[in-house]
Design a protein around this motif. Structure first.
Motif, PDB file in Angstrom:
ATOM      1  N   UNK A 200       0.836  -1.204   0.000  1.00 45.10           N
ATOM      2  CA  UNK A 200       0.000   0.000   0.000  1.00 45.10           C
ATOM      3  C   UNK A 200       0.870   1.254   0.000  1.00 45.10           C
ATOM      4  N   UNK A 201       1.896   1.293   0.846  1.00 44.52           N
ATOM      5  CA  UNK A 201       2.794   2.453   0.879  1.00 44.52           C
ATOM      6  C   UNK A 201       3.458   2.661  -0.477  1.00 44.52           C
ATOM      7  N   UNK A 202       3.926   1.585  -1.085  1.00 43.62           N
ATOM      8  CA  UNK A 202       4.581   1.662  -2.395  1.00 43.62           C
ATOM      9  C   UNK A 202       3.625   2.266  -3.419  1.00 43.62           C
ATOM     10  N   UNK A 203       2.393   1.776  -3.420  1.00 45.21           N
ATOM     11  CA  UNK A 203       1.379   2.272  -4.362  1.00 45.21           C
ATOM     12  C   UNK A 203       1.077   3.747  -4.108  1.00 45.21           C
ATOM     13  N   UNK A 204       0.964   4.148  -2.838  1.00 48.64           N
ATOM     14  CA  UNK A 204       0.672   5.551  -2.520  1.00 48.64           C
ATOM     15  C   UNK A 204       1.789   6.470  -3.004  1.00 48.64           C
ATOM     16  N   UNK A 205       3.030   6.068  -2.788  1.00 41.09           N
ATOM     17  CA  UNK A 205       4.158   6.898  -3.228  1.00 41.09           C
ATOM     18  C   UNK A 205       4.175   7.027  -4.748  1.00 41.09           C
ATOM     19  N   UNK A 206       4.055   5.903  -5.434  1.00 40.69           N
ATOM     20  CA  UNK A 206       4.124   5.909  -6.899  1.00 40.69           C
ATOM     21  C   UNK A 206       2.935   6.661  -7.496  1.00 40.69           C
ATOM     22  N   UNK A 207       1.738   6.408  -6.988  1.00 38.35           N
ATOM     23  CA  UNK A 207       0.544   7.016  -7.588  1.00 38.35           C
ATOM     24  C   UNK A 207       0.463   8.520  -7.331  1.00 38.35           C
ATOM     25  N   UNK A 208       1.012   8.986  -6.205  1.00 40.91           N
ATOM     26  CA  UNK A 208       0.976  10.419  -5.916  1.00 40.91           C
ATOM     27  C   UNK A 208       2.246  11.140  -6.375  1.00 40.91           C
ATOM     28  N   UNK A 209       3.277  10.362  -6.736  1.00 44.13           N
ATOM     29  CA  UNK A 209       4.544  10.970  -7.120  1.00 44.13           C
ATOM     30  C   UNK A 209       5.255  11.634  -5.946  1.00 44.13           C
ATOM     31  N   UNK A 210       5.021  11.128  -4.746  1.00 47.21           N
ATOM     32  CA  UNK A 210       5.624  11.709  -3.537  1.00 47.21           C
ATOM     33  C   UNK A 210       7.143  11.630  -3.616  1.00 47.21           C
TER      34      UNK A 210
ATOM     35  N   UNK B 101      10.342  -0.475   1.296  1.00 44.59           N
ATOM     36  CA  UNK B 101       9.149  -0.285   0.459  1.00 44.59           C
ATOM     37  C   UNK B 101       9.056   1.170  -0.004  1.00 44.59           C
ATOM     38  N   UNK B 102       9.221   2.095   0.946  1.00 41.18           N
ATOM     39  CA  UNK B 102       9.128   3.518   0.620  1.00 41.18           C
ATOM     40  C   UNK B 102      10.246   3.955  -0.321  1.00 41.18           C
ATOM     41  N   UNK B 103      11.471   3.503  -0.043  1.00 40.05           N
ATOM     42  CA  UNK B 103      12.629   3.939  -0.833  1.00 40.05           C
ATOM     43  C   UNK B 103      12.584   3.409  -2.261  1.00 40.05           C
ATOM     44  N   UNK B 104      12.118   2.183  -2.445  1.00 36.76           N
ATOM     45  CA  UNK B 104      12.026   1.659  -3.815  1.00 36.76           C
ATOM     46  C   UNK B 104      11.023   2.479  -4.623  1.00 36.76           C
TER      47      UNK B 104
ATOM     48  N   UNK C 175      11.677   5.274  -7.912  1.00 35.78           N
ATOM     49  CA  UNK C 175      10.931   5.270  -9.162  1.00 35.78           C
ATOM     50  C   UNK C 175      10.370   6.620  -9.562  1.00 35.78           C
ATOM     51  N   UNK C 176      10.160   7.514  -8.575  1.00 37.17           N
ATOM     52  CA  UNK C 176       9.590   8.830  -8.887  1.00 37.17           C
ATOM     53  C   UNK C 176      10.610   9.950  -8.692  1.00 37.17           C
TER      54      UNK C 176
END
Length: 194
Positions: A40-50, A66-69, A73-74
């Motif tokens: 979920x964290x990975x998806x939130x970061x990628x989808x929001x471009x955080x 999870x967060x760093x990977x 990507x963004x």
């Protein structure tokens, strides 16, 4: 997220579960998030471009990976806070094994002190530390969370009673909009609207 990294995350998850089944002292427990929460964290970061991510509570860097990977990507970075020196050593080793050290800054010290010293605004903040201090952390991170930024708090259902004051505050705050998601130990996902 590649297969080698997923394999490492699976190993760290099993290590954390085994360790926590044996250890009773909180400083020696890993208290990692669930794999579903990591996804979920990975998806939130990628989808929001955080791009600027703050994690309060590193432990052995399971959630940090999870967060760093996702941040890699963004084009982003993670700042993660950990008070326990032994866990900082484990976190550095695990981030090195994951090939993600260059995307993470680990700040050692009590979160209530280290949050106050951070500069700039964050796109996403993840709370997974001393649950009794979540309300205090909320007060400290809100000025450092950009409008439109996300605040994610772990253990929202598994420890709902312990997080009662925090949950009441994020749900009643006029500048926040919040929802509890039944993933893992429960994630309170809050957007800063004003």
């Amino acid at each position: 997220m590649d297969n080698a990294l997923l394999k490492l995350l699976d190993e760290l998850s099993r290590f954390g579960q085994g360790n926590d089944a044996r250890e009773t002292a909180r400083p020696r427990r890993m208290l990692n998030i669930t794999p579903e929460t990591g996804r979920l964290l990975w998806i939130l970061v990628v989808s929001t471009g955080a791009r600027r991510i703050l994690e309060v509570g590193t432990s052995n860097a399971y959630s940090t990976i999870w967060l760093a990977d996702a941040a890699r990507g963004v084009g982003g970075r993670v700042t993660t806070l950990e008070a326990n020196a032994d866990k900082v050593v484990q976190a550095r080793d695990n981030l090195e094994s994951a090939g993600l050290s260059s995307f993470v800054e680990i700040v050692q010290g009590p979160a209530a002190e280290t949050i106050a010293a951070l500069d700039g605004l964050f796109d996403l903040v993840f709370l997974d530390a001393d649950r009794a201090s979540y309300l205090r952390y909320l007060e400290l991170v809100l000025p450092k969370l950009k409008t439109g930024g996300l605040l994610v708090a772990d253990n929202a259902t598994s420890h709902a009673e312990e997080l009662g004051d925090y949950l009441s505050r994020v749900k009643s705050h006029t500048g926040l909009f919040s929802v509890t998601i039944p993933v893992g130990n429960g994630e309170e996902i809050t957007i800063k609207t004003a």
